[in-house]
Design an enzyme around this catalytic site. Structure first.
Site, PDB file in Angstrom:
ATOM      1  N   SER A   1       1.261  -1.172  -0.189  1.00 30.52           N
ATOM      2  CA  SER A   1       0.563  -0.469  -0.107  1.00 30.52           C
ATOM      3  C   SER A   1       0.619   1.378  -0.139  1.00 30.52           C
ATOM      4  CB  SER A   1      -1.201  -0.063   1.607  1.00 30.52           C
ATOM      5  OG  SER A   1      -1.096   1.010   1.065  1.00 30.52           O
TER       6      SER A   1
ATOM      7  N   TYR B   1      -2.227  -0.129  11.233  1.00 27.09           N
ATOM      8  CA  TYR B   1      -1.792  -0.020  10.298  1.00 27.09           C
ATOM      9  C   TYR B   1      -0.637   0.112   8.569  1.00 27.09           C
ATOM     10  CZ  TYR B   1      -3.910  -0.394   5.435  1.00 27.09           C
ATOM     11  OH  TYR B   1      -4.945  -0.571   4.051  1.00 27.09           O
TER      12      TYR B   1
END
Length: 320
Positions: A130, A153
């Site tokens: 990501s 995250y």
């Protein structure tokens, strides 16, 4: 598009019943691949379910946190290619439940890579990282930018990304890493994301709740361009192993700019409320994607043209 050696080849997609997964499965089936989908559940309103892919694929309901189960799946299906999409996808969940996020995104990835390591016939493993893996910066990211996530995250994505690199460097596994910006399109059922939220507010005539202060900048990449990226990497697997690739678009916008642009495209007024309650969000993210473009990939879908189609999909689906 040519079949690129996927005809009859077993491609295992973790998270294949999810948003990106469902769209990727559709394309793999068009390439006549044998598709095995591993997911912990299937939402009846998902793109995957609505298009009947439950019957067109070999679906295994399993949690990637279960190492023994993952190993048994690989042993049973002996995939040629693996595309690892399964993850805890929300920054907010990372904040609320860091243990589950680390367990899923880090150890789940380890379980996939370990299972692949025990199957020497595998020709390629693509691991979805990501843009969040890069952490906070005021500069655009290149693939050489350091991975510096500093909240649950982001750290989970930095860690999984580095672990995937380690399996290539240590075991010469044919691993490739993808780093996308914010992916949008038909099939995203996470309604607290901005584009699904915009569509829902229009359909239900509600005020859009903006969790941030509205100034956060993101790249917005259409899901079919993401799918095209995965197919591009499968096509070039022999020459890209061990590499990471950024995927971006010309749509690098703040939340408020995105709302204004959506209003113009759709011809509606979108009332919104700035909540400014977002935690651990990165203020600015933009990916430089010159590297993948050298392989022939490019964005093919215009935000202005696809947004009305996306709104119609939500209008049809939210009523189910």
């Amino acid at each position: 598009m040519e079949n690129m050696g996927l005809i009859g080849q077993t491609t295992l997609v973790t998270g294949g019943a999810g948003f990106i997964g469902g769209c990727l499965v559709e394309e793999l089936l068009l390439h006549n691949a044998r598709v095995v989908v591993v997911d912990k559940e299937v939402n009846s309103r998902s793109f995957f379910a609505l298009n009947g892919f439950v019957k067109k694929t070999e679906l295994v309901i399993a949690d990637i946190r279960n190492r023994k189960k993952v190993l048994s799946i690989f042993k049973r299906y002996e995939p040629t290619y693996v595309i690892h999409l399964a993850a805890e996808p929300l920054v907010s969940q990372g904040y609320d439940n860091p243990y589950q996020t680390f367990e899923t995104n880090i150890m789940g990835t380890v379980h996939i890579l370990e299972a692949a390591r025990e199957n020497s016939h595998i020709k390629g493993v693509i691991v979805a990282s990501s843009d969040k893996a890069y952490g906070k910066t005021i500069k655009p990211y290149t693939e050489e930018s350091p991975l510096k996530g500093d909240h649950p995250y982001d750290v989970s994505k930095s860690s999984a990304d580095l672990i995937a690199q380690a399996y290539y460097k240590t075991y010469d596994m044919p691993v490739v890493i993808t780093r996308f910006g914010n992916v949008y399109g038909e099939g995203d059922l996470h309604m607290d994301r901005i584009i699904p939220g915009i569509c829902e507010s229009i359909i239900k005539n509600n005020t859009l709740k903006v969790r941030s202060d509205g100034t956060y900048v993101r790249d917005y990449v259409y899901v079919k361009d993401v799918v095209s990226g995965y197919i591009t990497l499968l096509k070039h697997m022999d020459s890209v192993r061990g590499e990471a690739f950024n995927f971006s678009s010309e749509n690098s916008l703040s939340v408020l700019d995105l709302i204004r642009r959506s209003e113009k495209i759709l011809g509606v007024k979108i009332p919104y409320e700035i909540l400014n309650i977002a935690k651990n969000e990165i203020p600015y993210q933009h990916l430089i994607d010159k590297k993948i473009r050298k392989l022939g990939w490019k964005t093919q879908y215009s935000f202005d043209l696809v947004l009305p189609k996306i709104l119609k999909w939500y209008s049809d689906t939210l009523s189910l």
